[in-house]
Design an enzyme around this catalytic site. Structure first.
Site, PDB file in Angstrom:
ATOM      1  N   ASP A 140      -1.724  14.075 -15.801  1.00 26.65           N
ATOM      2  CA  ASP A 140      -1.847  14.449 -14.220  1.00 26.65           C
ATOM      3  C   ASP A 140      -2.827  13.267 -13.925  1.00 26.65           C
ATOM      4  O   ASP A 140      -3.841  12.782 -14.586  1.00 26.65           O
ATOM      5  CB  ASP A 140      -2.526  15.632 -13.819  1.00 26.65           C
ATOM      6  CG  ASP A 140      -2.140  15.790 -12.432  1.00 26.65           C
ATOM      7  OD1 ASP A 140      -1.027  15.968 -12.020  1.00 26.65           O
ATOM      8  OD2 ASP A 140      -3.124  15.217 -11.548  1.00 26.65           O
ATOM      9  N   ASN A 154      -2.152   5.864  -2.700  1.00 27.41           N
ATOM     10  CA  ASN A 154      -0.980   6.015  -1.759  1.00 27.41           C
ATOM     11  C   ASN A 154      -1.696   5.798  -0.490  1.00 27.41           C
ATOM     12  O   ASN A 154      -1.188   5.289   0.548  1.00 27.41           O
ATOM     13  CB  ASN A 154      -0.406   7.390  -1.879  1.00 27.41           C
ATOM     14  CG  ASN A 154       0.725   7.568  -2.676  1.00 27.41           C
ATOM     15  OD1 ASN A 154       1.388   6.353  -2.739  1.00 27.41           O
ATOM     16  ND2 ASN A 154       1.440   8.438  -3.172  1.00 27.41           N
ATOM     17  N   HIS A 187       2.631   3.799   0.113  1.00 25.61           N
ATOM     18  CA  HIS A 187       3.534   4.494  -1.026  1.00 25.61           C
ATOM     19  C   HIS A 187       4.219   3.648  -2.077  1.00 25.61           C
ATOM     20  O   HIS A 187       4.296   3.863  -3.157  1.00 25.61           O
ATOM     21  CB  HIS A 187       4.721   5.297  -0.476  1.00 25.61           C
ATOM     22  CG  HIS A 187       4.088   6.555   0.310  1.00 25.61           C
ATOM     23  ND1 HIS A 187       3.686   7.632  -0.341  1.00 25.61           N
ATOM     24  CD2 HIS A 187       4.113   6.710   1.860  1.00 25.61           C
ATOM     25  CE1 HIS A 187       3.122   8.534   0.668  1.00 25.61           C
ATOM     26  NE2 HIS A 187       3.387   8.080   1.871  1.00 25.61           N
ATOM     27  N   ASP A 244       4.166   4.042  -5.863  1.00 29.89           N
ATOM     28  CA  ASP A 244       5.227   3.986  -6.711  1.00 29.89           C
ATOM     29  C   ASP A 244       5.164   2.993  -7.898  1.00 29.89           C
ATOM     30  O   ASP A 244       5.707   3.260  -9.210  1.00 29.89           O
ATOM     31  CB  ASP A 244       6.598   3.530  -5.804  1.00 29.89           C
ATOM     32  CG  ASP A 244       6.958   4.632  -4.890  1.00 29.89           C
ATOM     33  OD1 ASP A 244       6.738   5.830  -5.179  1.00 29.89           O
ATOM     34  OD2 ASP A 244       8.133   4.094  -3.955  1.00 29.89           O
ATOM     35  N   ASP A 253       2.726  13.027  -9.976  1.00 30.79           N
ATOM     36  CA  ASP A 253       2.104  11.920 -10.857  1.00 30.79           C
ATOM     37  C   ASP A 253       1.740  12.623 -11.896  1.00 30.79           C
ATOM     38  O   ASP A 253       0.807  12.672 -12.643  1.00 30.79           O
ATOM     39  CB  ASP A 253       0.870  11.799 -10.133  1.00 30.79           C
ATOM     40  CG  ASP A 253      -0.312  12.341  -9.668  1.00 30.79           C
ATOM     41  OD1 ASP A 253       0.472  13.669  -9.451  1.00 30.79           O
ATOM     42  OD2 ASP A 253      -1.357  12.365  -9.373  1.00 30.79           O
TER      43      ASP A 253
END
Length: 215
Positions: free
Chosen positions: A65, A73, A78, A82, A108
């Site tokens: 994680d 973000n 965003h 990505d 994530d």
């Protein structure tokens, strides 16, 4: 022109059309089996491959994680998030394959399954954490994320042990995250935390409405 030749000429375009349609359908099915952002196997494909790998001998499940992902973000948008997910997918695939398998579980969060016979797992987890924390470039900026990694080992011979193994690795990841990140290899023989629908309670999607609350 013979009847047979006429039939072949007539059927030609139709046959070609079906061939194109078949290829298109196969492409769509292949896409559905993979995460569209990273190209890694989606969860269903990952679990099918995991069951096959489980039958071959000792394995380790690893759950990853990212730490600081929301900050990337919120600060850079965003598209930067990505890019972070894609870069993580590339690094994980290079780390685990071809002997192991990797998947994006969602958001994530990622998972890997590795055959233990060819791995120094402690050393590999140290190296993986350092690599995932290594900065990456995005539109002229240098961005950095952390990672919380949990791992669990077993010598299963039954595919029904897969869910418990992944949960043990997920619990170890959660403990690592609570401790500020890093990695943790658990020796717990079975999952110890409460679960909802087979997943650790408290994970996204496992909350249940309280009595009298909104549905």
């Amino acid at each position: 022109m013979s009847t047979l030749l006429s039939a072949a000429v007539t059927a030609g375009p139709l046959s070609a059309g079906w061939s194109v349609h078949t290829l298109w359908m196969r492409h769509r099915i292949a896409q559905a089996r993979r995460d569209p952002l990273t190209g890694l196997p989606a969860r269903a494909m990952f679990e099918r491959r995991a069951v096959r790998l489980l039958r071959r001998g000792p394995v380790a499940a690893v759950v990853i994680d990212l730490d600081g992902f929301k900050g990337v973000n919120d600060t850079f948008g965003h598209a930067a998030g990505d890019a972070a997910i894609r870069e993580t997918g590339v690094r994980l695939a290079e780390w685990a394959e071809p002997l192991g398998i990797v998947a994006r579980l969602g958001g994530d969060e990622f998972a890997a399954l590795l055959p233990l016979a060819d791995w120094d797992l402690n050393g590999e987890l140290v190296a993986l954490h350092e690599w995932l924390c290594h900065p990456f470039g995005y539109e002229g900026r240098t961005l950095r994320l952390g990672a919380s990694i949990g791992a669990a080992c077993t010598v299963p011979t039954r595919p029904d042990q897969w869910s418990a193994l992944l949960r043990r690795a997920d619990e170890a990841m959660y403990e690592a995250k609570r401790g500020g990140g890093g990695w943790l290899l658990t020796d717990a023989p079975v999952p110890v935390m409460a679960s909802v629908n087979g997943r650790r309670a408290g994970r996204t999607g496992t909350h249940t409405p309280s009595a009298g609350g909104a549905a």
